[in-house]
Design an enzyme around this catalytic site. Sequence first.
Site, PDB file in Angstrom:
ATOM      1  N   GLU A  28      -9.574   6.156   3.077  1.00  0.00           N
ATOM      2  CA  GLU A  28     -10.493   5.018   3.620  1.00  0.00           C
ATOM      3  C   GLU A  28      -9.363   4.019   3.798  1.00  0.00           C
ATOM      4  O   GLU A  28      -8.505   3.548   3.421  1.00  0.00           O
ATOM      5  CB  GLU A  28     -11.563   4.695   2.596  1.00  0.00           C
ATOM      6  CG  GLU A  28     -11.040   3.793   1.510  1.00  0.00           C
ATOM      7  CD  GLU A  28     -10.015   4.157   0.468  1.00  0.00           C
ATOM      8  OE1 GLU A  28      -9.829   5.222   0.456  1.00  0.00           O
ATOM      9  OE2 GLU A  28      -9.318   3.366  -0.257  1.00  0.00           O
TER      10      GLU A  28
ATOM     11  N   LYS B  41       0.745  -1.240  -0.174  1.00  0.00           N
ATOM     12  CA  LYS B  41       0.059  -0.042  -0.067  1.00  0.00           C
ATOM     13  C   LYS B  41       0.707   1.147   0.106  1.00  0.00           C
ATOM     14  O   LYS B  41       0.354   2.168  -0.603  1.00  0.00           O
ATOM     15  CB  LYS B  41      -0.837   0.027   1.117  1.00  0.00           C
ATOM     16  CG  LYS B  41      -2.091  -0.882   1.340  1.00  0.00           C
ATOM     17  CD  LYS B  41      -3.316  -0.714  -0.048  1.00  0.00           C
ATOM     18  CE  LYS B  41      -4.324  -1.564   0.082  1.00  0.00           C
ATOM     19  NZ  LYS B  41      -4.969  -1.412  -0.883  1.00  0.00           N
TER      20      LYS B  41
ATOM     21  N   SER C  90       1.489  -9.749  -1.010  1.00  0.00           N
ATOM     22  CA  SER C  90       1.337  -8.340  -0.884  1.00  0.00           C
ATOM     23  C   SER C  90       1.470  -7.752   0.519  1.00  0.00           C
ATOM     24  O   SER C  90       1.573  -6.481   0.607  1.00  0.00           O
ATOM     25  CB  SER C  90      -0.093  -8.003  -1.502  1.00  0.00           C
ATOM     26  OG  SER C  90      -1.034  -8.900  -0.752  1.00  0.00           O
TER      27      SER C  90
END
Lengths: 396, 262
Positions: A111, A89, A377
Amino acid sequence: MKYSVDENGFYGRFGGAYVPEMLYPNVEELRQNYLKIMAEPDFQEEMQSLLRDYVGRPTPLYFARRLSEKYNTNIYLKREDLNHTGAHKINNTIGQILLARRLGKTRIIAETGAGQHGVATATVCALMNLECIVYMGEVDIQRQAPNVARMKMLGATVVPATSGSRTLKDATNEAIRDWINNPEDTYYIIGSVVGPHPYPDMVARFQAVISEEMKAQLLEKTGSENPDYVVACVGGGSNAAGAFYHYLDTPEVKLVAVEAAGLGIDSGESAATSVLGKEGIIHGSRTLLMQTEDGQVTEPYSISAGLDYPGVGPLHAHLHQSGRAIFESITDEEALQAVLELTRLEGIIPALETAHALAAIGRLGAKPNDVVVINLSGRGDKDLATYLDRFNFDGK
Amino acid sequence: MENRIQQLFAQKPEGLLSVYFTAGFPNLEDTVPIIMELEKNGVDLIEIGMPFSDPLADGPTIQQSSEVAIRNGLSIPKLFEQLQDIRQHTQIPLVLMGYLNPVMQYGVERFLCKASELGIDGLILPDLPLSDYVREYKALFEQNGLSNIFLITPQTPEQRIREIDTHTNGFIYMVSSASVTGTTTGQSVTNTAYFERVSGLGLRNPGIIGFGIHNHDTFTQACNHASGAIIGSAFIKALTKAGSLEENISTFIQSIRQNEIA
């Protein structure tokens, strides 16, 4: 580039910017500026140096020997879990915060589902000394407590989303409403390849560093830039977009997108949008989404907060409809087994989201000489409470 | 041929009171009784809200009324069923307001034909982009005699306001300030510079101010700057008070109009 966004913000028939007029100036400002700013040498220089020295890129491409033996193929793990903050991220939040600063914005909103994007946003806001407000569903706040604590420690305000299913979809609604209420000074850092154009394209470009590195690393390790398979989990789809990006126009590389089946596709408790969704509008984008016959968005379910989203990015809707990507779905139970498998075979505790990609290895039909890249990830620290609850380690 | 919205503005160019409510709220079958009571109390225009699960431009009041309405079983087919004979009972201008996704699932063309058949005069779909409207739907709206109402905000540039003015033929919905619906932090509508800027543009369409209008004072202030004002969230709150629908509606509308002649 057959799969890149067109000048109107569409991937095939999906995408666009279906936003109320209140958001039009903000989205338009971004659309007119994002490519220009991203191309500026000083932007690139600042971003590259932060990705290298702060995030820790390039992330390793690790040959997972024992996992490969088990599945009788060659499995490489792209270690996005080793990024600062523990997931892919931050690739996107670094890029967007630099963009926000160049647009003169002083207040950052985001968010978050699993909390990884919220943490990544709170982190870059601390780094840049900018105010940070993160919207998070009330349900997710409960199941991802460590990430909530991290965001608060980083100085962010975490605002619970209490409407609807009280998960990622509702957190996104609340962030959009905040942006409507604060159109001048606020920048909205969306965490996935969702939302109105240009977000899906912009986030994909910031995540594309994953496949860019993969190519160079594979060339070095296997003699070819191209693997046979690239596998990634998909909620909104940002890590998959990054892992697929530089292979989109290389048809010999099979792209595998793995969705969360929850308790099972037909159970009514699922988040497998490609199977259960149909075309519609969610969060400003025309894409596949789970909805009733009357067009009300339905509440998805997955054990994994990061995959618990009723839509999918418009790029992925296009990859699904065009057949460019193969879509698989994995249940909660299969994902949990994959967590334990990777932990015990390779000594890596993956995030629940990532475990969905790992659980799909057995379905690929990969041959002994094939090269499979799994985009790892995120790491599993945030999910330890779930793992301890689900696995009975006493006596093992 | 003019629809009822265009006729209304021709006859009564100022002080218009438009009321928004969510269809199917508080009870499923309240839709038509609310329309009839609003007309009886001298409201000029009615916006019937089609509930959506994810209303991005709306604050908590309309979100909650929408949730309740959906739970009550209100869908587009159900709403059309309720409005089947509405034109036998009232000639008040009626606008349907909602989000694009439910309309898409019903089928945009089918929706417009049905709305026209029932005597609906206009539509407000805040997330239908102007460019899509012009390219794909404008001709269909016009064939069906429906006005498509667009929103503008204090941030909308002049050129875009003019573009919107070119493509619409009912009124322009002027969002009073940067906010979602139901924000009543101020006791006044203070964005005078914006209202004056818009009225100075000499647009061909009249404007009505909405968002944040919730009592007599804010209604009157809005009317000083435009042809009228829209009240939504404050009306929905009034519907949930103890007392009958009739009492709540008449008390609320009287509190807005006060000594004015309806």
